[in-house]
Design a protein around this motif. Structure first.
Motif, PDB file in Angstrom:
ATOM      1  N   ASP A  83       0.833  -1.202   0.000  1.00 15.00           N
ATOM      2  CA  ASP A  83       0.000   0.000   0.000  1.00 15.00           C
ATOM      3  C   ASP A  83       0.868   1.251   0.000  1.00 15.00           C
ATOM      4  O   ASP A  83       1.924   1.285   0.638  1.00 15.00           O
ATOM      5  CB  ASP A  83      -0.904   0.019   1.239  1.00 15.00           C
ATOM      6  N   PRO A  84       0.436   2.304  -0.672  1.00 14.21           N
ATOM      7  CA  PRO A  84       1.165   3.571  -0.607  1.00 14.21           C
ATOM      8  C   PRO A  84       1.114   4.144   0.809  1.00 14.21           C
ATOM      9  O   PRO A  84       0.268   3.747   1.624  1.00 14.21           O
ATOM     10  CB  PRO A  84       0.420   4.476  -1.595  1.00 14.21           C
ATOM     11  N   PRO A  85       1.987   5.103   1.131  1.00 15.93           N
ATOM     12  CA  PRO A  85       1.924   5.732   2.452  1.00 15.93           C
ATOM     13  C   PRO A  85       0.558   6.382   2.683  1.00 15.93           C
ATOM     14  O   PRO A  85      -0.050   6.939   1.757  1.00 15.93           O
ATOM     15  CB  PRO A  85       3.041   6.782   2.398  1.00 15.93           C
ATOM     16  N   HIS A  86       0.104   6.324   3.911  1.00 16.53           N
ATOM     17  CA  HIS A  86      -1.212   6.876   4.237  1.00 16.53           C
ATOM     18  C   HIS A  86      -1.249   8.385   3.993  1.00 16.53           C
ATOM     19  O   HIS A  86      -2.269   8.918   3.551  1.00 16.53           O
ATOM     20  CB  HIS A  86      -1.532   6.559   5.702  1.00 16.53           C
ATOM     21  N   ALA A 136       5.866  23.871  12.884  1.00 17.70           N
ATOM     22  CA  ALA A 136       7.267  23.801  12.470  1.00 17.70           C
ATOM     23  C   ALA A 136       8.123  24.754  13.302  1.00 17.70           C
ATOM     24  O   ALA A 136       9.225  24.395  13.747  1.00 17.70           O
ATOM     25  CB  ALA A 136       7.385  24.127  10.989  1.00 17.70           C
ATOM     26  N   ARG A 137       7.633  25.970  13.531  1.00 17.95           N
ATOM     27  CA  ARG A 137       8.394  26.933  14.339  1.00 17.95           C
ATOM     28  C   ARG A 137       8.562  26.444  15.768  1.00 17.95           C
ATOM     29  O   ARG A 137       9.585  26.713  16.416  1.00 17.95           O
ATOM     30  CB  ARG A 137       7.699  28.300  14.329  1.00 17.95           C
ATOM     31  N   ALA A 138       7.580  25.710  16.254  1.00 20.63           N
ATOM     32  CA  ALA A 138       7.644  25.210  17.629  1.00 20.63           C
ATOM     33  C   ALA A 138       8.503  23.950  17.734  1.00 20.63           C
ATOM     34  O   ALA A 138       8.716  23.443  18.846  1.00 20.63           O
ATOM     35  CB  ALA A 138       6.242  24.915  18.143  1.00 20.63           C
ATOM     36  N   GLY A 139       8.988  23.445  16.610  1.00 24.59           N
ATOM     37  CA  GLY A 139       9.804  22.243  16.631  1.00 24.59           C
ATOM     38  C   GLY A 139       9.018  20.985  16.929  1.00 24.59           C
ATOM     39  O   GLY A 139       9.587  20.008  17.439  1.00 24.59           O
ATOM     40  N   GLU A 140       7.728  20.963  16.604  1.00 25.29           N
ATOM     41  CA  GLU A 140       6.869  19.816  16.925  1.00 25.29           C
ATOM     42  C   GLU A 140       6.294  19.145  15.689  1.00 25.29           C
ATOM     43  O   GLU A 140       5.310  18.415  15.779  1.00 25.29           O
ATOM     44  CB  GLU A 140       5.734  20.265  17.854  1.00 25.29           C
ATOM     45  N   ILE A 141       6.905  19.393  14.534  1.00 26.40           N
ATOM     46  CA  ILE A 141       6.389  18.781  13.309  1.00 26.40           C
ATOM     47  C   ILE A 141       6.599  17.272  13.360  1.00 26.40           C
ATOM     48  O   ILE A 141       7.582  16.782  13.927  1.00 26.40           O
ATOM     49  CB  ILE A 141       7.092  19.388  12.075  1.00 26.40           C
ATOM     50  N   MET A 142       5.677  16.517  12.787  1.00 31.41           N
ATOM     51  CA  MET A 142       5.814  15.057  12.700  1.00 31.41           C
ATOM     52  C   MET A 142       6.442  14.709  11.356  1.00 31.41           C
ATOM     53  O   MET A 142       5.981  15.194  10.313  1.00 31.41           O
ATOM     54  CB  MET A 142       4.436  14.387  12.821  1.00 31.41           C
ATOM     55  N   PRO A 143       7.484  13.894  11.342  1.00 41.28           N
ATOM     56  CA  PRO A 143       8.060  13.493  10.055  1.00 41.28           C
ATOM     57  C   PRO A 143       7.070  12.649   9.259  1.00 41.28           C
ATOM     58  O   PRO A 143       6.196  11.992   9.831  1.00 41.28           O
ATOM     59  CB  PRO A 143       9.295  12.682  10.450  1.00 41.28           C
ATOM     60  N   LEU A 144       7.210  12.660   7.941  1.00 42.38           N
ATOM     61  CA  LEU A 144       6.281  11.910   7.095  1.00 42.38           C
ATOM     62  C   LEU A 144       6.349  10.412   7.373  1.00 42.38           C
ATOM     63  O   LEU A 144       5.352   9.708   7.229  1.00 42.38           O
ATOM     64  CB  LEU A 144       6.579  12.184   5.625  1.00 42.38           C
ATOM     65  N   ARG A 145       7.518   9.925   7.786  1.00 41.43           N
ATOM     66  CA  ARG A 145       7.628   8.501   8.082  1.00 41.43           C
ATOM     67  C   ARG A 145       6.790   8.105   9.292  1.00 41.43           C
ATOM     68  O   ARG A 145       6.538   6.918   9.503  1.00 41.43           O
ATOM     69  CB  ARG A 145       9.090   8.114   8.292  1.00 41.43           C
ATOM     70  N   ALA A 146       6.361   9.096  10.102  1.00 36.04           N
ATOM     71  CA  ALA A 146       5.462   8.813  11.216  1.00 36.04           C
ATOM     72  C   ALA A 146       4.012   8.752  10.763  1.00 36.04           C
ATOM     73  O   ALA A 146       3.127   8.386  11.548  1.00 36.04           O
ATOM     74  CB  ALA A 146       5.617   9.872  12.308  1.00 36.04           C
ATOM     75  N   LEU A 147       3.751   9.101   9.480  1.00 33.26           N
ATOM     76  CA  LEU A 147       2.380   9.152   8.966  1.00 33.26           C
ATOM     77  C   LEU A 147       2.166   8.127   7.854  1.00 33.26           C
ATOM     78  O   LEU A 147       1.260   8.267   7.043  1.00 33.26           O
ATOM     79  CB  LEU A 147       2.075  10.560   8.444  1.00 33.26           C
TER      80      LEU A 147
END
Length: 475
Positions: free
Chosen positions: A248-251, A277-288
């Motif tokens: 399956d492709p990434p979600h 992003a400015r807060a440093g709390e972005i989730m990497p795409l590999r987490a999604l």
């Protein structure tokens, strides 16, 4: 040929026929009947005549186009005519409405060979409501509350969504898509079951080409209705474009495209991503790649990041590259292979570019982190001694249960007796042949006329007695 040899040949023929009859015995199945009750179960009944040698009886179930087969043990009733019954339970969320379910019975014999009875197919439906239906070129809308105008608006939105997504991805949809609209939350969540999250308002199931959504008639004119319908139907077209049995492709790619086509990269989504992003709390795409987070704020952020990544992909590589990337998954390729072929970079390279576009570096993982050491009990000088072998999994060793034939089954002894009798008769035949040859007698008597000879009464009596004794021997 002597009468002994003839009798031996006849016995061999009978034994072979008996052995063939034993091996050829198969179950006979009558007409099956199936009845389904939503949220309760699907009941299968079928008359069957079982021969001897049956080791196990099971019911088999197949859902939709899934090639997997579910098996459930059924009590083995033994030799004879019986009515087999099985109920496949269907609690909330176990099987979706609008699914074709195939059921039947399977018989496994002591020698290992398997016979499946003819299957019966039933359409599992949510029969709690009187559904109204409107059909377009591809979409069929079903609803139970609201007037015809409500259904027509939903149908128009759905038809346009399928056309737009199909044109973009270059796929041709030919099979109808069923779209069920639930006016009430509870019946809608009865369909989804307890495993799905409570913030889900719609779900698309490409495997059965069906969409379920929770839209009350009072929301007919609200803008979000024009978003949720195209969003879910885009998933169905995405499923057609990427269908393969391997990967399956990434979600985030699936959800990002659905958001991009249904509402675009909105101002609110852009602000949420930039602020995170400015807060440093972005989730990497590999987490999604799989399921999105469960908390409301991170759940919404996952959708915003997904559409942000799609927006970046189109701005950087172009829309054609996006289409090439999505269509490549139909070949069952890996993520890195798909991204490299379509974009010239692997997944990590694409993610690094997306993060750089946001003006941030790769996020530092939060965990897992080792727990800090705690205080030791007063009498302990060190950590507890190791209790398992190094490298051992700690899992219990598997146990195996010997398989034994069912009680009262006599097919095994019968087969052994037949084979033993066959071996004895063959041995006797070989002995007779060897004896005749050793005495210089031909195996086949020459065809010469019989010359009558004179015998006295005593000789006649002896011959008659000898002949009678031979005829009385068991054959």
């Amino acid at each position: 040929m002597s009468r002994t040899a003839s009798a031996l040949a006849l016995a061999l023929v009978l034994v072979a026929a008996l052995a063939s009859g034993v091996a050829a015995a198969e179950p006979t199945f009558g007409k099956a009947t199936v009845s389904a009750t939503f949220l309760d179960g699907i009941k299968l009944e079928q008359r069957v005549s079982l021969p001897s040698g049956v080791h196990r009886v099971e019911a088999y179930v197949r859902e939709g186009s899934d090639a997997h087969t579910f098996l459930a043990d059924v009590a083995n009733p033994g030799t004879g005519d019986h009515l087999l019954t099985y109920t496949f339970e269907t609690p909330a969320g176990s099987i979706y409405p609008n699914t074709h379910v195939q059921l039947g019975f399977r018989v496994t014999f002591d020698d290992g060979h398997v016979v499946d009875g003819p299957p019966e197919t039933v359409l599992y439906e949510d029969d709690r409501f009187a559904w109204a239906t409107l059909q377009g070129d591809l979409v069929r809308v079903h609803w139970y509350q609201g007037d015809e105008a409500f259904g027509r608006r939903a149908l128009a939105i759905g038809e346009k969504a399928v056309k737009d997504a199909s044109d973009l991805l270059g796929v041709t949809e030919t099979e109808p898509i069923d779209y069920f609209i639930y006016a009430d939350t509870k019946p809608f969540y009865d369909v989804l079951g307890p495993a799905l999250r409570e913030n889900v308002g719609g779900i698309a199931l490409p495997e059965i080409r069906t969409l379920f959504a929770n839209i009350p008639p009072s929301a007919e004119s609200e803008s979000w209705v024009g978003i949720v319908i195209p969003h879910e139907l885009t998933h169905l077209v995405f499923g057609t474009a990427t269908n393969n049995p391997f990967h399956d492709p990434p979600h985030w790619l699936n959800e990002g495209l659905a958001v991009y086509l249904s509402e675009g990269y909105s101002t609110s989504a852009r602000r949420n991503v930039e602020r995170t992003a400015r807060a440093g709390e972005i989730m990497p795409l590999r987490a999604l790649v799989g399921q999105f987070p469960t908390t409301a704020d991170r759940f919404g952020l996952a959708y915003d990041e997904s559409v942000s990544a799609i927006d970046y992909l189109i701005r950087t590589h172009g829309q054609e590259a996006l289409v090439t990337l999505i269509r490549s998954y139909a070949g069952g390729v890996s993520d890195d292979a798909a991204f490299s072929a379509a974009l010239g970079v692997d997944v990590a390279g694409f993610e690094a570019g997306w993060l750089a576009d946001l003006g941030i570096s790769e996020p530092v993982p939060f965990g897992p982190r080792p727990a800090p050491p705690g205080p030791l009990p007063p009498d302990w000088a060190a950590a507890p001694a190791q209790t398992a072998n190094p490298g051992a999994s700690g899992l219990p060793a598997p146990t195996f249960r010997a398989t034994t034939p069912g009680a009262g089954d006599v097919s095994g002894p019968v087969t052994i007796a037949v084979l033993a009798l066959l071996a004895v008769l063959l041995a006797v035949g070989l002995l007779v042949v060897a004896r005749r040859l050793s005495q210089g007698e031909p195996l086949l008597a020459p065809a010469v006329p019989t010359v009558p000879t004179a015998v006295d009464d005593d000789d006649a009596d002896r011959d008659a007695a000898a002949a009678g004794g031979e005829d009385d021997r068991p054959q």
